[in-house]
Design a protein around this motif. Structure first.
Motif, PDB file in Angstrom:
ATOM      1  N   ASP A  96      43.139 -37.617  -6.768  1.00 51.43           N
ATOM      2  CA  ASP A  96      42.385 -36.381  -6.927  1.00 51.43           C
ATOM      3  C   ASP A  96      41.245 -36.582  -7.919  1.00 51.43           C
ATOM      4  OD1 ASP A  96      43.991 -34.983  -5.176  1.00 51.43           O
ATOM      5  OD2 ASP A  96      45.347 -34.286  -6.749  1.00 51.43           O
ATOM      6  N   PRO A  97      40.160 -35.796  -7.783  1.00 50.90           N
ATOM      7  CA  PRO A  97      39.054 -35.909  -8.730  1.00 50.90           C
ATOM      8  C   PRO A  97      39.525 -35.588 -10.153  1.00 50.90           C
ATOM      9  CG  PRO A  97      38.530 -34.361  -6.957  1.00 50.90           C
ATOM     10  CD  PRO A  97      39.949 -34.795  -6.774  1.00 50.90           C
ATOM     11  N   ALA A  98      38.752 -36.068 -11.105  1.00 58.99           N
ATOM     12  CA  ALA A  98      39.078 -35.826 -12.505  1.00 58.99           C
ATOM     13  C   ALA A  98      39.084 -34.332 -12.799  1.00 58.99           C
ATOM     14  CB  ALA A  98      38.053 -36.526 -13.387  1.00 58.99           C
ATOM     15  N   ALA A  99      39.853 -33.938 -13.820  1.00 58.30           N
ATOM     16  CA  ALA A  99      39.956 -32.529 -14.187  1.00 58.30           C
ATOM     17  C   ALA A  99      40.226 -32.400 -15.669  1.00 58.30           C
ATOM     18  CB  ALA A  99      41.076 -31.863 -13.394  1.00 58.30           C
ATOM     19  N   ALA A 100      39.940 -31.218 -16.194  1.00 54.81           N
ATOM     20  CA  ALA A 100      40.292 -30.862 -17.562  1.00 54.81           C
ATOM     21  C   ALA A 100      41.005 -29.523 -17.490  1.00 54.81           C
ATOM     22  CB  ALA A 100      39.049 -30.764 -18.443  1.00 54.81           C
ATOM     23  N   LEU A 107      46.106 -27.044 -26.617  1.00 58.49           N
ATOM     24  CA  LEU A 107      45.702 -28.414 -26.319  1.00 58.49           C
ATOM     25  C   LEU A 107      44.941 -28.451 -24.996  1.00 58.49           C
ATOM     26  CD1 LEU A 107      48.898 -30.424 -27.314  1.00 58.49           C
ATOM     27  CD2 LEU A 107      46.745 -30.244 -28.573  1.00 58.49           C
ATOM     28  N   ILE A 108      44.181 -29.518 -24.800  1.00 61.69           N
ATOM     29  CA  ILE A 108      43.420 -29.730 -23.569  1.00 61.69           C
ATOM     30  C   ILE A 108      43.913 -31.035 -22.954  1.00 61.69           C
ATOM     31  CG2 ILE A 108      41.127 -30.079 -22.578  1.00 61.69           C
ATOM     32  CD1 ILE A 108      40.079 -28.807 -25.265  1.00 61.69           C
ATOM     33  N   MET A 109      44.123 -31.026 -21.648  1.00 64.41           N
ATOM     34  CA  MET A 109      44.539 -32.228 -20.940  1.00 64.41           C
ATOM     35  C   MET A 109      43.441 -32.595 -19.951  1.00 64.41           C
ATOM     36  SD  MET A 109      48.028 -32.955 -18.773  1.00 64.41           S
ATOM     37  CE  MET A 109      47.718 -31.668 -17.575  1.00 64.41           C
ATOM     38  N   LYS A 110      43.015 -33.865 -19.982  1.00 64.74           N
ATOM     39  CA  LYS A 110      42.007 -34.367 -19.058  1.00 64.74           C
ATOM     40  C   LYS A 110      42.623 -35.512 -18.262  1.00 64.74           C
ATOM     41  CE  LYS A 110      38.256 -33.374 -22.293  1.00 64.74           C
ATOM     42  NZ  LYS A 110      37.144 -32.718 -21.625  1.00 64.74           N
ATOM     43  N   THR A 111      42.228 -35.624 -17.008  1.00 64.32           N
ATOM     44  CA  THR A 111      42.743 -36.696 -16.162  1.00 64.32           C
ATOM     45  C   THR A 111      41.599 -37.366 -15.435  1.00 64.32           C
ATOM     46  OG1 THR A 111      43.038 -35.265 -14.248  1.00 64.32           O
ATOM     47  CG2 THR A 111      44.899 -35.428 -15.765  1.00 64.32           C
ATOM     48  N   GLY A 112      41.838 -38.582 -14.980  1.00 64.17           N
ATOM     49  CA  GLY A 112      40.830 -39.287 -14.215  1.00 64.17           C
ATOM     50  C   GLY A 112      41.360 -40.605 -13.709  1.00 64.17           C
ATOM     51  N   ALA A 113      40.495 -41.370 -13.097  1.00 65.99           N
ATOM     52  CA  ALA A 113      40.876 -42.667 -12.549  1.00 65.99           C
ATOM     53  C   ALA A 113      39.729 -43.645 -12.748  1.00 65.99           C
ATOM     54  CB  ALA A 113      41.210 -42.535 -11.066  1.00 65.99           C
ATOM     55  N   PHE A 114      40.070 -44.917 -12.823  1.00 65.94           N
ATOM     56  CA  PHE A 114      39.082 -45.986 -12.952  1.00 65.94           C
ATOM     57  C   PHE A 114      39.391 -47.069 -11.941  1.00 65.94           C
ATOM     58  CE2 PHE A 114      38.365 -50.320 -14.359  1.00 65.94           C
ATOM     59  CZ  PHE A 114      36.993 -50.313 -14.561  1.00 65.94           C
ATOM     60  N   THR A 115      38.364 -47.614 -11.341  1.00 65.32           N
ATOM     61  CA  THR A 115      38.498 -48.834 -10.563  1.00 65.32           C
ATOM     62  C   THR A 115      37.237 -49.643 -10.792  1.00 65.32           C
ATOM     63  OG1 THR A 115      38.919 -49.794  -8.388  1.00 65.32           O
ATOM     64  CG2 THR A 115      37.563 -47.838  -8.436  1.00 65.32           C
ATOM     65  N   GLY A 116      37.387 -50.915 -11.066  1.00 66.43           N
ATOM     66  CA  GLY A 116      36.226 -51.741 -11.340  1.00 66.43           C
ATOM     67  C   GLY A 116      36.611 -53.034 -12.012  1.00 66.43           C
ATOM     68  N   ARG A 184      40.340 -54.185 -11.329  1.00 71.58           N
ATOM     69  CA  ARG A 184      41.573 -53.461 -11.662  1.00 71.58           C
ATOM     70  C   ARG A 184      41.379 -51.970 -11.414  1.00 71.58           C
ATOM     71  NH1 ARG A 184      45.257 -56.682 -14.612  1.00 71.58           N
ATOM     72  NH2 ARG A 184      44.336 -58.498 -15.598  1.00 71.58           N
ATOM     73  N   ALA A 185      42.500 -51.248 -11.373  1.00 75.23           N
ATOM     74  CA  ALA A 185      42.449 -49.805 -11.173  1.00 75.23           C
ATOM     75  C   ALA A 185      43.575 -49.149 -11.956  1.00 75.23           C
ATOM     76  CB  ALA A 185      42.575 -49.469  -9.692  1.00 75.23           C
ATOM     77  N   PHE A 186      43.289 -47.988 -12.533  1.00 74.20           N
ATOM     78  CA  PHE A 186      44.323 -47.216 -13.211  1.00 74.20           C
ATOM     79  C   PHE A 186      43.948 -45.739 -13.214  1.00 74.20           C
ATOM     80  CE2 PHE A 186      41.626 -48.732 -16.806  1.00 74.20           C
ATOM     81  CZ  PHE A 186      41.261 -47.516 -17.384  1.00 74.20           C
ATOM     82  N   THR A 187      44.956 -44.907 -13.370  1.00 73.71           N
ATOM     83  CA  THR A 187      44.727 -43.486 -13.639  1.00 73.71           C
ATOM     84  C   THR A 187      44.966 -43.280 -15.122  1.00 73.71           C
ATOM     85  OG1 THR A 187      47.012 -42.869 -13.154  1.00 73.71           O
ATOM     86  CG2 THR A 187      45.432 -42.745 -11.334  1.00 73.71           C
ATOM     87  N   TRP A 188      44.390 -42.212 -15.671  1.00 74.36           N
ATOM     88  CA  TRP A 188      44.568 -41.937 -17.093  1.00 74.36           C
ATOM     89  C   TRP A 188      44.759 -40.443 -17.325  1.00 74.36           C
ATOM     90  CZ3 TRP A 188      40.835 -38.694 -18.903  1.00 74.36           C
ATOM     91  CH2 TRP A 188      39.602 -38.705 -18.252  1.00 74.36           C
TER      92      TRP A 188
END
Length: 193
Positions: A96-100, A107-116, A184-188
């Protein structure tokens, strides 16, 4: 007991007598200033705010567009779903696309993903810096990283992905002791306030 004006710290009310009730009201005022302020109203009301009340961290729920704004660095910033939390153009299929998201406890929670790709320096493998689309107003407390299947998870010595740098605007991951570059790829998931 008497109200004098709103010229105290951050526009807080001032009282001019000393009974216990006034002491209690002053303590309540101090707690509001310390813990933050949240207002609600229309877009016109938000845009009309001025003076001492406009301090970094002030939240405003806009009933016109149904979004929450935070006052930061001299302007209003939308808090809520945010696009492109990771690197520009970075996308991982099926994620899913990144979100906050604002949590009920402030508190604030942010999510996202990286590939590269990664790079090697000082005997470690470094990921590119991940910049949050909207910085945390005060501080990023924690980032969790989950490697995705299909990308190498750790190096030959078994060292997992760790954090190299972390602040309210960005973070960078690394793998200690890895001297190979990979795609590499990861979600955060990041948590802050």
């Amino acid at each position: 007991m008497g109200y004098v004006d709103g010229a105290g710290a951050e526009g807080a009310p001032q009282f001019n007598t000393t009974p216990q009730t006034v002491a209690d009201l002053n303590r309540l005022r101090d707690l509001v200033v310390q813990r933050g302020n949240r207002l609600k109203g229309t877009t016109a009301q938000r845009n009309a705010l001025a003076g001492a009340i406009l301090v970094d961290g002030l939240e405003f729920y806009d009933q016109t567009d149904k979004r929450t704004y935070v006052y930061a660095a001299g302007g209003w910033v939308v808090r809520g779903p945010a696009a492109n939390q990771a690197n520009p153009g970075a996308a991982v299929a099926g994620i899913d696309p990144a979100a906050a998201i604002d949590l009920p406890n402030g508190l604030i929670m942010k999510t996202g993903a990286f590939t590269g790709g990664t790079s090697v320096a000082f005997g470690n493998e470094y990921f590119p810096v991940i910049t949050f689309a909207t910085p945390f107003p005060s501080k990023c407390l924690h980032v969790s990283i989950t490697p995705l299947s299909g990308a190498p998870v750790n190096n030959a010595t078994g060292n997992p992905i760790a954090l190299d740098t972390l602040d309210k605007t960005q973070f960078r991951a690394l793998i200690l002791g890895s001297t190979n570059t990979w795609a590499r790829a990861f979600t955060w998931l990041a948590v802050g306030y």
